[in-house]
Motif scaffolding. Structure first.
Motif, PDB file in Angstrom:
ATOM      1  N   SER A   1       0.835  -1.195   0.000  1.00 12.39           N
ATOM      2  CA  SER A   1       0.000   0.000   0.000  1.00 12.39           C
ATOM      3  C   SER A   1       0.868   1.243   0.000  1.00 12.39           C
ATOM      4  CB  SER A   1      -0.928   0.017   1.218  1.00 12.39           C
ATOM      5  OG  SER A   1      -0.171   0.040   2.419  1.00 12.39           O
ATOM      6  N   ILE A   2       0.275   2.337  -0.472  1.00 12.97           N
ATOM      7  CA  ILE A   2       0.873   3.664  -0.418  1.00 12.97           C
ATOM      8  C   ILE A   2      -0.164   4.610   0.150  1.00 12.97           C
ATOM      9  CG2 ILE A   2       1.795   5.595  -1.767  1.00 12.97           C
ATOM     10  CD1 ILE A   2       2.958   3.662  -3.715  1.00 12.97           C
ATOM     11  N   PHE A   3       0.156   5.236   1.275  1.00 14.14           N
ATOM     12  CA  PHE A   3      -0.790   6.109   1.968  1.00 14.14           C
ATOM     13  C   PHE A   3      -2.099   5.379   2.269  1.00 14.14           C
ATOM     14  CE2 PHE A   3       1.774   9.036  -0.702  1.00 14.14           C
ATOM     15  CZ  PHE A   3       2.443   9.686   0.331  1.00 14.14           C
ATOM     16  N   SER A   4      -1.956   4.135   2.752  1.00 18.98           N
ATOM     17  CA  SER A   4      -3.092   3.285   3.155  1.00 18.98           C
ATOM     18  C   SER A   4      -3.974   2.871   1.977  1.00 18.98           C
ATOM     19  CB  SER A   4      -3.948   3.999   4.209  1.00 18.98           C
ATOM     20  OG  SER A   4      -3.176   4.291   5.358  1.00 18.98           O
ATOM     21  N   PHE A   5      -3.512   3.074   0.763  1.00 17.66           N
ATOM     22  CA  PHE A   5      -4.262   2.618  -0.410  1.00 17.66           C
ATOM     23  C   PHE A   5      -3.679   1.298  -0.892  1.00 17.66           C
ATOM     24  CE2 PHE A   5      -4.942   2.350  -5.021  1.00 17.66           C
ATOM     25  CZ  PHE A   5      -6.320   2.454  -5.057  1.00 17.66           C
ATOM     26  N   PRO A   6      -4.460   0.207  -0.842  1.00 17.06           N
ATOM     27  CA  PRO A   6      -3.925  -1.110  -1.211  1.00 17.06           C
ATOM     28  C   PRO A   6      -3.628  -1.203  -2.703  1.00 17.06           C
ATOM     29  CG  PRO A   6      -6.287  -1.255  -0.800  1.00 17.06           C
ATOM     30  CD  PRO A   6      -5.876   0.139  -0.416  1.00 17.06           C
ATOM     31  N   LEU A   7      -2.371  -1.363  -3.038  1.00 13.82           N
ATOM     32  CA  LEU A   7      -1.964  -1.402  -4.439  1.00 13.82           C
ATOM     33  C   LEU A   7      -2.273  -2.728  -5.106  1.00 13.82           C
ATOM     34  CD1 LEU A   7       1.498   0.423  -4.349  1.00 13.82           C
ATOM     35  CD2 LEU A   7      -0.703   1.342  -5.060  1.00 13.82           C
ATOM     36  N   ASN A   8      -2.398  -3.788  -4.324  1.00 14.92           N
ATOM     37  CA  ASN A   8      -2.641  -5.102  -4.924  1.00 14.92           C
ATOM     38  C   ASN A   8      -3.955  -5.159  -5.688  1.00 14.92           C
ATOM     39  OD1 ASN A   8      -0.262  -6.203  -4.082  1.00 14.92           O
ATOM     40  ND2 ASN A   8      -1.084  -7.071  -2.214  1.00 14.92           N
ATOM     41  N   TRP A   9      -4.915  -4.339  -5.283  1.00 16.09           N
ATOM     42  CA  TRP A   9      -6.189  -4.341  -5.998  1.00 16.09           C
ATOM     43  C   TRP A   9      -6.064  -3.749  -7.399  1.00 16.09           C
ATOM     44  CZ3 TRP A   9     -10.025  -7.190  -4.268  1.00 16.09           C
ATOM     45  CH2 TRP A   9     -10.085  -7.482  -2.899  1.00 16.09           C
ATOM     46  N   MET A  10      -4.933  -3.102  -7.684  1.00 13.66           N
ATOM     47  CA  MET A  10      -4.732  -2.546  -9.021  1.00 13.66           C
ATOM     48  C   MET A  10      -4.587  -3.630 -10.078  1.00 13.66           C
ATOM     49  SD  MET A  10      -4.932   0.691  -8.643  1.00 13.66           S
ATOM     50  CE  MET A  10      -4.294   1.250 -10.201  1.00 13.66           C
ATOM     51  N   THR A  11      -4.344  -4.880  -9.642  1.00 19.16           N
ATOM     52  CA  THR A  11      -4.246  -5.973 -10.617  1.00 19.16           C
ATOM     53  C   THR A  11      -5.560  -6.200 -11.350  1.00 19.16           C
ATOM     54  OG1 THR A  11      -4.781  -7.593  -8.886  1.00 19.16           O
ATOM     55  CG2 THR A  11      -2.458  -7.133  -9.293  1.00 19.16           C
ATOM     56  N   THR A  12      -6.670  -5.763 -10.756  1.00 21.09           N
ATOM     57  CA  THR A  12      -7.972  -5.915 -11.406  1.00 21.09           C
ATOM     58  C   THR A  12      -8.035  -5.124 -12.708  1.00 21.09           C
ATOM     59  OG1 THR A  12      -8.955  -6.145  -9.206  1.00 21.09           O
ATOM     60  CG2 THR A  12     -10.457  -5.755 -11.030  1.00 21.09           C
ATOM     61  N   PHE A  13      -7.287  -4.034 -12.774  1.00 20.49           N
ATOM     62  CA  PHE A  13      -7.346  -3.160 -13.952  1.00 20.49           C
ATOM     63  C   PHE A  13      -6.155  -3.365 -14.882  1.00 20.49           C
ATOM     64  CE2 PHE A  13      -9.222  -1.053 -10.249  1.00 20.49           C
ATOM     65  CZ  PHE A  13     -10.530  -0.898 -10.684  1.00 20.49           C
ATOM     66  N   MET A  14      -5.364  -4.396 -14.651  1.00 16.34           N
ATOM     67  CA  MET A  14      -4.198  -4.623 -15.506  1.00 16.34           C
ATOM     68  C   MET A  14      -4.586  -5.044 -16.917  1.00 16.34           C
ATOM     69  SD  MET A  14      -1.396  -6.445 -13.003  1.00 16.34           S
ATOM     70  CE  MET A  14      -0.264  -6.678 -14.380  1.00 16.34           C
ATOM     71  N   GLY A  15      -5.820  -5.509 -17.087  1.00 18.57           N
ATOM     72  CA  GLY A  15      -6.263  -5.900 -18.421  1.00 18.57           C
ATOM     73  C   GLY A  15      -6.268  -4.753 -19.404  1.00 18.57           C
ATOM     74  N   ILE A  16      -6.392  -3.516 -18.883  1.00 21.08           N
ATOM     75  CA  ILE A  16      -6.395  -2.354 -19.769  1.00 21.08           C
ATOM     76  C   ILE A  16      -5.064  -2.227 -20.503  1.00 21.08           C
ATOM     77  CG2 ILE A  16      -6.666   0.164 -19.809  1.00 21.08           C
ATOM     78  CD1 ILE A  16      -8.392  -0.071 -17.338  1.00 21.08           C
ATOM     79  N   LEU A  17      -3.991  -2.705 -19.861  1.00 18.80           N
ATOM     80  CA  LEU A  17      -2.677  -2.616 -20.491  1.00 18.80           C
ATOM     81  C   LEU A  17      -2.539  -3.554 -21.682  1.00 18.80           C
ATOM     82  CD1 LEU A  17      -0.469  -2.541 -17.258  1.00 18.80           C
ATOM     83  CD2 LEU A  17      -1.277  -0.597 -18.598  1.00 18.80           C
TER      84      LEU A  17
END
Length: 226
Positions: A14-30
């Motif tokens: 996380s960065i500033f209490s924001f969980p970064l692991n959930w960003m994998t849900t949007f990796m399909g856009i790449l």
């Protein structure tokens, strides 16, 4: 032991209490620009055949007034199967193994169907509570049973998907943790590696099957609202 085992499912980065692991849900856009801006590839042709076949199957489950909903359900299938498959890669967070993710998919669909059904087709929704041919004495019990079955539908969809994803990842983790404890016997190591490969193939199939099951059940629930 159990705390460290289940820690693989925790969004710890996380960065500033924001969980970064959930960003994998949007990796399909790449991956989307490469698929559609380049010349047709074998992967794109295969995916087109899959979506076309799925469209035909879902169309058969829906009434004529809901045929356009297949576009939504194909998109839902694509999202789930991508996240399920992505979670099989090392060091990548599996978002579909969490109820927070699966409930976010199933609950809005169920709430939308219930609101639309009870407003537009009130009599039909009441008729669903009492199956045809039910004896008069059993009607009150059938209403209670059908009401409960309707209420637990989003929970069953979410738990089924999350539980299947968790079970496979736990088995892979348990097998991988036994590797350092095995002696230098090449036979045992070969058996362990072979079993993990088979389990990984099984999990790849489960990732696709569970996405299909989630999509088909959601389509069936939609087909009941007519």
């Amino acid at each position: 032991m159990m705390a460290s085992l289940f820690s693989i499912f925790e969004p710890s980065s996380s960065i500033f209490s924001f969980p970064l692991n959930w960003m994998t849900t949007f990796m399909g856009i790449l991956f989307l620009p490469f698929m559609f801006w380049c010349s047709p590839s074998r992967w794109l042709c295969l995916w087109s055949k899959v979506t076309t076949t799925l469209h035909k199957e879902l169309t058969a489950l829906l009434t004529s007034s809901h045929r356009g909903a297949t576009l939504f359900f194909i998109s839902l299938f694509s999202l789930i199967v991508f996240n399920n498959s992505l979670g099989l890669l090392p060091y990548i967070f599996t978002s579909t193994s969490h109820l927070a993710m699966t409930l976010s998919l199933s609950l809005p669909i169920w709430v939308t169907l219930m609101i639309f059904g009870w407003i537009k087709h009130t009599q039909h929704m009441f008729a669903h509570l009492v199956p045809q041919g039910t004896p008069t004495l059993l009607m009150p019990f059938m209403v209670i049973i059908e009401t409960i079955s309707n209420l637990i539908r989003p929970g069953t969809l979410a738990v089924r998907l999350a539980a299947n994803m968790i079970a496979g990842h736990l088995l892979l983790t348990l097998l991988s943790q036994t590797g350092p404890n095995i002696s230098s016997s090449s036979t045992l190591l070969s058996i362990l590696i072979f079993s993990q490969i088979l389990l990984l193939l099984l999990e790849s199939a489960v990732a696709i099957i569970q996405s299909y099951v989630f999509t088909v059940l959601s389509t069936l629930y939609t087909g009941e609202i007519n």
